[in-house]
Design an enzyme around this catalytic site. Sequence first.
Site, PDB file in Angstrom:
ATOM      1  N   ASP A 148       9.528   1.554 -17.858  1.00 27.32           N
ATOM      2  CA  ASP A 148       8.839   0.476 -17.484  1.00 27.32           C
ATOM      3  C   ASP A 148       9.678  -0.530 -17.020  1.00 27.32           C
ATOM      4  OD1 ASP A 148       7.443  -1.878 -17.682  1.00 27.32           O
ATOM      5  OD2 ASP A 148       6.223  -1.031 -19.593  1.00 27.32           O
ATOM      6  N   GLU A 159      -5.884   3.104  -3.390  1.00 25.88           N
ATOM      7  CA  GLU A 159      -5.917   4.298  -2.721  1.00 25.88           C
ATOM      8  C   GLU A 159      -7.316   4.876  -2.818  1.00 25.88           C
ATOM      9  OE1 GLU A 159      -2.313   6.752  -3.823  1.00 25.88           O
ATOM     10  OE2 GLU A 159      -2.374   5.111  -5.083  1.00 25.88           O
ATOM     11  N   ARG A 197      -9.664  12.900  -4.064  1.00 20.48           N
ATOM     12  CA  ARG A 197      -8.244  12.804  -3.716  1.00 20.48           C
ATOM     13  C   ARG A 197      -7.619  14.184  -4.068  1.00 20.48           C
ATOM     14  NH1 ARG A 197      -3.466  10.798  -7.504  1.00 20.48           N
ATOM     15  NH2 ARG A 197      -1.834  10.957  -5.646  1.00 20.48           N
ATOM     16  N   GLY A 220       5.708   2.469  -7.514  1.00 20.59           N
ATOM     17  CA  GLY A 220       5.089   2.233  -8.772  1.00 20.59           C
ATOM     18  C   GLY A 220       5.993   3.286  -9.677  1.00 20.59           C
ATOM     19  N   ASN A 221       5.334   4.073 -10.490  1.00 22.92           N
ATOM     20  CA  ASN A 221       5.961   5.012 -11.373  1.00 22.92           C
ATOM     21  C   ASN A 221       6.701   6.152 -10.529  1.00 22.92           C
ATOM     22  OD1 ASN A 221       6.519   5.213 -14.291  1.00 22.92           O
ATOM     23  ND2 ASN A 221       4.338   4.863 -14.511  1.00 22.92           N
ATOM     24  N   HIS A 278       2.089  10.059  -1.168  1.00 25.95           N
ATOM     25  CA  HIS A 278       1.640   8.637  -1.061  1.00 25.95           C
ATOM     26  C   HIS A 278       1.064   8.282   0.349  1.00 25.95           C
ATOM     27  CE1 HIS A 278       4.507   7.257  -4.689  1.00 25.95           C
ATOM     28  NE2 HIS A 278       3.508   7.598  -4.982  1.00 25.95           N
ATOM     29  N   HIS A 281       6.248   1.898  -1.575  1.00 30.22           N
ATOM     30  CA  HIS A 281       5.200   2.068  -2.541  1.00 30.22           C
ATOM     31  C   HIS A 281       5.867   2.434  -3.900  1.00 30.22           C
ATOM     32  CE1 HIS A 281       1.441   3.650  -4.403  1.00 30.22           C
ATOM     33  NE2 HIS A 281       2.440   3.890  -5.319  1.00 30.22           N
ATOM     34  N   ASN A 283     -10.623  11.374  -8.605  1.00 32.28           N
ATOM     35  CA  ASN A 283      -9.181  11.850  -8.761  1.00 32.28           C
ATOM     36  C   ASN A 283      -8.965  12.869  -9.833  1.00 32.28           C
ATOM     37  OD1 ASN A 283      -6.438  12.268  -8.863  1.00 32.28           O
ATOM     38  ND2 ASN A 283      -5.950   9.887  -8.842  1.00 32.28           N
ATOM     39  N   GLY A 322       2.920  -0.473  -8.546  1.00 33.81           N
ATOM     40  CA  GLY A 322       2.919  -1.863  -9.608  1.00 33.81           C
ATOM     41  C   GLY A 322       4.314  -2.900  -9.607  1.00 33.81           C
ATOM     42  N   ILE A 323       5.203  -1.962  -9.297  1.00 31.57           N
ATOM     43  CA  ILE A 323       6.465  -2.932  -9.260  1.00 31.57           C
ATOM     44  C   ILE A 323       6.606  -3.706  -7.939  1.00 31.57           C
ATOM     45  CG2 ILE A 323       9.301  -2.516  -8.973  1.00 31.57           C
ATOM     46  CD1 ILE A 323       8.878   0.042 -10.924  1.00 31.57           C
ATOM     47  N   GLY A 324       6.237  -3.119  -6.842  1.00 29.89           N
ATOM     48  CA  GLY A 324       6.345  -3.667  -5.676  1.00 29.89           C
ATOM     49  C   GLY A 324       5.319  -4.837  -5.593  1.00 29.89           C
ATOM     50  N   ARG A 342       9.115  -3.713 -16.417  1.00 29.55           N
ATOM     51  CA  ARG A 342       8.840  -4.857 -17.369  1.00 29.55           C
ATOM     52  C   ARG A 342      10.022  -4.981 -18.468  1.00 29.55           C
ATOM     53  NH1 ARG A 342       2.646  -4.237 -17.278  1.00 29.55           N
ATOM     54  NH2 ARG A 342       3.547  -2.279 -17.442  1.00 29.55           N
ATOM     55  N   ARG A 399      11.723  10.234 -12.167  1.00 32.09           N
ATOM     56  CA  ARG A 399      12.262  11.175 -11.406  1.00 32.09           C
ATOM     57  C   ARG A 399      13.613  10.665 -10.781  1.00 32.09           C
ATOM     58  NH1 ARG A 399       6.946  11.112  -8.149  1.00 32.09           N
ATOM     59  NH2 ARG A 399       5.437  12.124  -9.532  1.00 32.09           N
TER      60      ARG A 399
END
Length: 397
Positions: free
Chosen positions: A279, A381, A88, A207-208, A177, A205, A7, A327-329, A281, A238
């Site tokens: 973040d 991925e 990728r 994540g960031n 994604h 999905h 990647n 990450g969040i999901g 968290r 974003r």
Amino acid sequence: MKILVINAGSSSVKFKLFEMRSEQVIVSGLVENIGRGDAHAILHGCQEHVRRDLPVADHDAALATVRDLLIDNGFIDSFDTLEGIGHRVVHGGERFSGPVRIDDTVLEAIEGLSPLAPLHNPANAKGIRAMRNLAPHVPQIAVFDTAFHHTMPPAAFRYALPERFYSELSVRRYGFHGTSHAYVAAECAARMGKSLDAVNLITLHLGNGASACAIRNGRSIDTSMGFTPLEGLVMGTRSGDIDPGLLAYLSRETGMDAEELDTLLNRECGLKGIAGTNDMRDIENRMRDEEPEALLAFELFVRRIRKYIGAYAVLLDRVDAIVFTGGIGEHSSAVRHAVCKGLHILGIETDKMKNENLTDEGGAFHAEGSCSQLHVIPTDEEHSIARQCLPYLTQGR
Ligand code: ADP
């Protein structure tokens, strides 16, 4: 049978080496800060964590470093012993609807798509060029982030703009994604004991970067990212969906030019714009103190996802499962709870205990009797890219 997945970004190269007979990751790592004085390479998965600080001028040097690290630590004898190399690639445009074995024409086409993904495709192409020089006899396969969404119908992929913008400038929705949505969709169907072409799913999905995908009979029929990865959900930095009229207003009122607006919407908005951090968290910690910015950021993030779930449920008619990944999901039971709470209109009921007690492998957290299943499935991925390379390895070696 070893497959190396690459990647390549503008200043970093990530890699994972797989043994495909056992489908195991043998080792992974990255080269960071390419072209800078503080360049270094890191190898994970050895008995000792290996780090080398060394000059890395460009992608050729970065991938030569990857080769040396893998050989010096006994993971391969040479690049020539690899069965294949998977790359990728972010943008496949309208041309690439699936993985493709890379030759000169394909590489030129990937470079030719750079205006559509100026931050990604040139770097992806540099990685490919470097690997073709270092391993000229090993099959190399490009796997595109956009490919899974090729099945979207025109009503999903076209914007309501004059036709010439589509035909002359390729302005349409592509979606991103795709490798992740495809991977978790296949995994979800397997966990449900059904074949992929028999299931309707909404995959999230988170994540960031974040995107939602509506999947009918295993195929993407709509997704929240569009011409660029900026459209759709609220993300780490974003904005996601905004009124397009805002751009003209901001430009008139502040004098910001196109580049500045692009930077604003991609780098300074989303969770970070509202709460000062991307973040989740941190945001969740600050919500415990009832900090208004953290509460608002969380609510905006969740509300946008719920709006997409509602829209996609209508498009799909029947939703067999909603899948959380990224990450969040995967890790935020609070986000999952807030997203699924009160989806009674869709007949969706959560099991609170299950949601809060999932393992690293994820699992299901819908209540008995829920009309749709709810799943957490860790995305992978690179693994998906390695698997997608398999059919292309034997040709012409
Ligand atoms: P990327 O899109 O860069 O690959 P990830 O998929 O790793 O990003 O997701 C990063 C996001 O996941 C960050 O917002 C991070 O705070 C969030 N995250 C990671 N672990 C947790 C956790 N345990 N609880 C809540 N959010 C988490």
